[in-house]
Design a protein around this motif. Structure first.
Motif, PDB file in Angstrom:
ATOM      1  N   ILE A  24       0.954  -0.766  -0.391  1.00  0.00           N
ATOM      2  CA  ILE A  24       0.159   0.178   0.020  1.00  0.00           C
ATOM      3  C   ILE A  24       0.287   1.197   0.020  1.00  0.00           C
ATOM      4  N   PHE A  25       2.007   1.470   0.969  1.00  0.00           N
ATOM      5  CA  PHE A  25       2.351   2.362   0.734  1.00  0.00           C
ATOM      6  C   PHE A  25       3.591   2.475  -0.028  1.00  0.00           C
ATOM      7  N   GLU A  26       4.070   2.087  -1.224  1.00  0.00           N
ATOM      8  CA  GLU A  26       4.849   1.267  -2.321  1.00  0.00           C
ATOM      9  C   GLU A  26       3.856   1.930  -3.319  1.00  0.00           C
ATOM     10  N   ALA A  27       2.866   1.159  -3.584  1.00  0.00           N
ATOM     11  CA  ALA A  27       1.240   2.362  -4.640  1.00  0.00           C
ATOM     12  C   ALA A  27       0.829   3.342  -3.931  1.00  0.00           C
ATOM     13  N   TRP A  28       0.636   4.046  -2.901  1.00  0.00           N
ATOM     14  CA  TRP A  28      -0.123   5.049  -3.300  1.00  0.00           C
ATOM     15  C   TRP A  28       0.592   6.012  -1.326  1.00  0.00           C
ATOM     16  N   PRO A  65       1.064 -13.750   0.307  1.00  0.00           N
ATOM     17  CA  PRO A  65      -0.322 -13.019   0.044  1.00  0.00           C
ATOM     18  C   PRO A  65       0.540 -12.362  -0.801  1.00  0.00           C
ATOM     19  N   VAL A  66      -0.675 -12.362  -1.635  1.00  0.00           N
ATOM     20  CA  VAL A  66      -0.269 -12.168  -3.456  1.00  0.00           C
ATOM     21  C   VAL A  66      -1.720 -10.620  -3.833  1.00  0.00           C
ATOM     22  N   ALA A  67      -2.537 -10.382  -3.102  1.00  0.00           N
ATOM     23  CA  ALA A  67      -3.635  -8.954  -3.153  1.00  0.00           C
ATOM     24  C   ALA A  67      -3.901  -9.137  -1.711  1.00  0.00           C
ATOM     25  N   THR A  68      -4.487  -7.328  -1.820  1.00  0.00           N
ATOM     26  CA  THR A  68      -5.261  -7.138   0.038  1.00  0.00           C
ATOM     27  C   THR A  68      -6.518  -5.966  -1.410  1.00  0.00           C
ATOM     28  N   ALA A  87     -11.086   0.269  -0.409  1.00  0.00           N
ATOM     29  CA  ALA A  87      -9.372   1.186  -0.675  1.00  0.00           C
ATOM     30  C   ALA A  87      -8.847   0.012  -0.887  1.00  0.00           C
ATOM     31  N   SER A  88      -7.339   0.172  -1.092  1.00  0.00           N
ATOM     32  CA  SER A  88      -6.362  -0.439  -1.372  1.00  0.00           C
ATOM     33  C   SER A  88      -6.498  -1.976  -2.192  1.00  0.00           C
ATOM     34  N   VAL A  89      -7.330  -1.698  -2.900  1.00  0.00           N
ATOM     35  CA  VAL A  89      -7.504  -3.303  -3.767  1.00  0.00           C
ATOM     36  C   VAL A  89      -5.597  -3.208  -4.226  1.00  0.00           C
ATOM     37  N   PHE A  90      -4.989  -3.827  -4.774  1.00  0.00           N
ATOM     38  CA  PHE A  90      -3.702  -4.311  -4.389  1.00  0.00           C
ATOM     39  C   PHE A  90      -3.194  -6.011  -4.913  1.00  0.00           C
ATOM     40  N   VAL A  91      -3.509  -6.675  -6.418  1.00  0.00           N
ATOM     41  CA  VAL A  91      -2.875  -7.849  -6.911  1.00  0.00           C
ATOM     42  C   VAL A  91      -1.078  -7.433  -7.187  1.00  0.00           C
ATOM     43  N   LEU A  92      -0.032  -8.433  -6.384  1.00  0.00           N
ATOM     44  CA  LEU A  92       0.742  -8.347  -6.968  1.00  0.00           C
ATOM     45  C   LEU A  92       1.355  -8.190  -8.791  1.00  0.00           C
ATOM     46  N   PRO A  93       2.270  -7.783  -9.255  1.00  0.00           N
ATOM     47  CA  PRO A  93       1.778  -8.131 -10.856  1.00  0.00           C
ATOM     48  C   PRO A  93       1.795  -9.501 -11.868  1.00  0.00           C
ATOM     49  N   LYS A  94       2.572 -10.469 -10.458  1.00  0.00           N
ATOM     50  CA  LYS A  94       2.461 -11.642 -11.720  1.00  0.00           C
ATOM     51  C   LYS A  94       0.877 -12.175 -11.526  1.00  0.00           C
ATOM     52  N   TRP A  95       0.047 -11.986 -10.320  1.00  0.00           N
ATOM     53  CA  TRP A  95      -1.243 -12.270 -10.281  1.00  0.00           C
ATOM     54  C   TRP A  95      -2.131 -12.179 -11.068  1.00  0.00           C
ATOM     55  N   ARG A  96      -1.956 -10.684 -11.853  1.00  0.00           N
ATOM     56  CA  ARG A  96      -3.397  -9.876 -12.113  1.00  0.00           C
ATOM     57  C   ARG A  96      -3.836 -10.797 -13.182  1.00  0.00           C
ATOM     58  N   GLY A  97      -4.520 -10.380 -13.458  1.00  0.00           N
ATOM     59  CA  GLY A  97      -5.605 -11.005 -14.768  1.00  0.00           C
ATOM     60  C   GLY A  97      -6.211 -12.041 -14.333  1.00  0.00           C
ATOM     61  N   GLN A  98      -6.583 -12.820 -13.158  1.00  0.00           N
ATOM     62  CA  GLN A  98      -6.861 -14.029 -12.478  1.00  0.00           C
ATOM     63  C   GLN A  98      -8.447 -13.898 -12.043  1.00  0.00           C
ATOM     64  N   GLY A  99      -8.940 -12.721 -11.721  1.00  0.00           N
ATOM     65  CA  GLY A  99      -9.962 -12.298 -10.860  1.00  0.00           C
ATOM     66  C   GLY A  99      -9.755 -12.799  -9.722  1.00  0.00           C
ATOM     67  N   ILE A 100      -9.186 -12.409  -8.928  1.00  0.00           N
ATOM     68  CA  ILE A 100      -8.886 -11.497  -7.936  1.00  0.00           C
ATOM     69  C   ILE A 100      -8.567 -11.001  -6.916  1.00  0.00           C
ATOM     70  N   ALA A 101      -8.529  -9.099  -8.231  1.00  0.00           N
ATOM     71  CA  ALA A 101      -9.190  -8.188  -7.516  1.00  0.00           C
ATOM     72  C   ALA A 101     -10.743  -8.355  -7.404  1.00  0.00           C
ATOM     73  N   SER A 102     -10.979  -9.061  -8.402  1.00  0.00           N
ATOM     74  CA  SER A 102     -12.472  -8.781  -8.451  1.00  0.00           C
ATOM     75  C   SER A 102     -13.634 -10.185  -7.297  1.00  0.00           C
TER      76      SER A 102
END
Length: 158
Positions: A24-28, A65-68, A87-102
């Protein structure tokens, strides 16, 4: 979402709390000038509620952990009247596009409705399409801390 990914509530005592705070700190962190990583970790741990607002959820593969995503009372200092916030929806880049954020967004939505909220909010500079697909609607566009963002809301059935 992969079957080996699990969603769980994050507790302040969980060692992953510091990992999530770092993401979260790195992203925002740039949105909070003067905030240190140590302060960000303390803030994250303070938002690890046992239910309702605030709550933080983490997606893990095994113990990793891979997302939050979070449910917080206030995420935008110029819109205190709006509450609560995804707030703070974040998925590690290699895990994106797999429906985890949703899946995390849906988990936060369930937490909000279980707590009696039928409307809640988010803001994003660049993920409007994802949230629109999930049923969120644009409320307004504005500049917030140097970024052009869209405030969005989601109306839920209680």
């Amino acid at each position: 979402m992969q079957s080996d990914i699990t969603l769980q509530r994050l507790s302040a005592e969980d060692p992953n709390a510091a990992v999530v705070a770092g993401w979260i700190f790195e992203a925002w962190g740039h949105l909070h000038p003067g905030l240190t990583l140590e302060q960000a970790i303390d803030r994250t741990k303070a938002k690890c509620g046992q239910a309702g607002v605030p709550s933080i959820f983490v997606a893990t593969q095994g113990a990793v952990p891979v997302a939050t995503a979070s449910l917080v009372a206030d995420d935008m200092s110029i819109r205190h009247e709006l509450t609560p916030w995804l707030a703070s929806v974040f998925v590690l880049p290699k895990w994106r596009g797999q429906g985890i954020a949703s899946a995390l967004v849906r988990r936060v939505e369930a937490e909000a409705t279980a707590s009696g909220f039928d409307r809640f909010y988010l803001y994003t500079p660049d993920q409007q399409a994802l949230y629109r697909q999930l049923g969120w609607q644009d409320v307004e566009r504005l500049e917030y801390r140097g970024e052009n963002v869209t405030v969005m809301s989601r109306q839920m059935e209680l």
